[in-house]
Design a protein around this motif. Structure first.
Motif, short mmCIF file in Angstrom:
data_model
loop_
_atom_site.label_atom_id
_atom_site.label_comp_id
_atom_site.label_asym_id
_atom_site.label_seq_id
_atom_site.Cartn_x
_atom_site.Cartn_y
_atom_site.Cartn_z
N GLY A 28 0.85 -1.28 0.10
CA GLY A 28 0.25 0.13 0.05
C GLY A 28 0.69 1.26 -0.04
N ASP A 29 0.34 2.41 -0.28
CA ASP A 29 0.99 3.70 -0.35
C ASP A 29 0.66 4.39 0.81
N LYS A 30 -0.43 4.46 1.70
CA LYS A 30 -0.76 5.29 2.59
C LYS A 30 -0.97 4.53 4.01
N ALA A 31 -0.97 5.21 5.14
CA ALA A 31 -1.25 4.49 6.56
C ALA A 31 -2.13 4.71 7.03
N ASP A 32 -3.07 3.90 7.88
CA ASP A 32 -4.07 4.35 8.85
C ASP A 32 -3.61 4.69 10.23
N LEU A 33 -2.55 4.34 10.29
CA LEU A 33 -1.85 4.41 11.80
C LEU A 33 -0.35 4.79 11.76
N LEU A 34 0.10 5.69 12.67
CA LEU A 34 1.60 5.95 12.85
C LEU A 34 1.64 6.13 14.30
N VAL A 35 2.95 5.29 14.82
CA VAL A 35 3.41 5.47 16.22
C VAL A 35 4.67 6.19 16.02
N ALA A 36 4.75 7.45 16.58
CA ALA A 36 5.97 8.15 16.38
C ALA A 36 6.59 8.28 17.78
N PHE A 37 7.83 7.98 17.94
CA PHE A 37 8.56 8.06 19.27
C PHE A 37 9.25 9.56 19.29
N ASP A 38 9.45 10.18 18.28
CA ASP A 38 10.02 10.99 18.24
C ASP A 38 9.74 12.29 17.14
N GLY A 39 9.96 13.53 17.12
CA GLY A 39 9.65 14.33 16.11
C GLY A 39 10.00 14.08 14.62
N GLU A 40 11.25 13.42 14.53
CA GLU A 40 11.57 13.22 13.23
C GLU A 40 10.77 12.12 12.61
N ALA A 41 10.40 11.11 13.38
CA ALA A 41 9.40 10.05 12.85
C ALA A 41 8.30 10.63 12.34
N TYR A 42 7.48 11.53 13.21
CA TYR A 42 6.34 12.17 12.95
C TYR A 42 6.62 13.07 11.58
N GLU A 43 7.69 13.89 11.43
CA GLU A 43 7.88 14.86 10.13
C GLU A 43 7.95 13.90 8.97
N ASP A 44 8.96 12.81 9.11
CA ASP A 44 9.31 11.96 8.14
C ASP A 44 7.71 11.33 7.53
N ASN A 45 6.82 11.03 8.40
CA ASN A 45 5.79 10.17 8.02
C ASN A 45 4.25 10.67 7.90
N ILE A 46 4.16 11.85 8.44
CA ILE A 46 2.79 12.59 8.30
C ILE A 46 2.36 12.67 7.24
N ARG A 47 3.11 12.69 6.15
CA ARG A 47 2.40 12.89 4.57
C ARG A 47 1.97 11.57 4.16
#
Length: 168
Positions: A28-47
């Motif tokens: 798949g191309d998109k995700a329904d759930l993101l677990v982010a332990f830091d801001g970098e993980a959030y910024e890199d995957n929010i899109r």
């Protein structure tokens, strides 16, 4: 799909899981759930999230929230340090939180942890089981579920877990 662990190459460690009641033909191309332990993980995957996705994040500052996604802030690192005295189990705290949010059987996950960690010794198993329980209970007490996601057990479902390399 997963990347090389951060301990080997530095940087983020990413693990992607696809779950559906019908056959899956790609990651798949998109995700329904993101677990982010830091801001970098959030910024890199929010899109890479669909509208209506869940973001479970540790207690770091999010400068710009994305509209159309659901945020659950859980101080996973703090919980792991305070309750288990080990940062290394914060991922299992997250698993406990997700189990409660998504209606995954606590007993089933407990069995999986015992099976997967069995060779690592009683101390490792007990720390991880405590982290699972603490995360589950935290979510039960502190999180008001506002997302539509639930994982229901399927009777008689065949389960095959393998990587692409193993399949080849």
């Amino acid at each position: 799909f997963h990347t090389y662990p951060a301990e080997i190459r530095g940087g983020q460690s990413i693990f992607q899981v696809r779950i559906d009641s019908s056959p899956l033909l790609s990651q798949g191309d998109k995700a329904d759930l993101l677990v982010a332990f830091d801001g970098e993980a959030y910024e890199d995957n929010i899109r890479d999230l669909v509208d209506g996705a869940i973001i479970l994040h540790d207690s770091f500052e999010i400068r710009q929230k994305r509209d159309g996604v659901i945020y659950y802030m859980v101080p996973m690192g703090d919980i792991a340090s305070r309750e288990i005295h080990s940062q290394i189990v914060k991922n299992v705290v997250a698993l406990g939180v997700l189990a409660q949010i998504l209606n995954i059987s606590y007993q089933a996950l407990e069995g999986v942890l015992r099976e997967k960690l069995g060779r690592k010794g009683t101390d490792v198993i007990e720390k991880n089981l405590l982290a699972l329980k603490v995360g589950y209970l935290y979510a039960e007490r502190e999180i008001k579920k506002v997302d539509p996601y639930t994982l229901l057990p399927r009777e008689g479902a065949r389960k095959i877990f393998l990587s692409g390399n193993e399949a080849i």
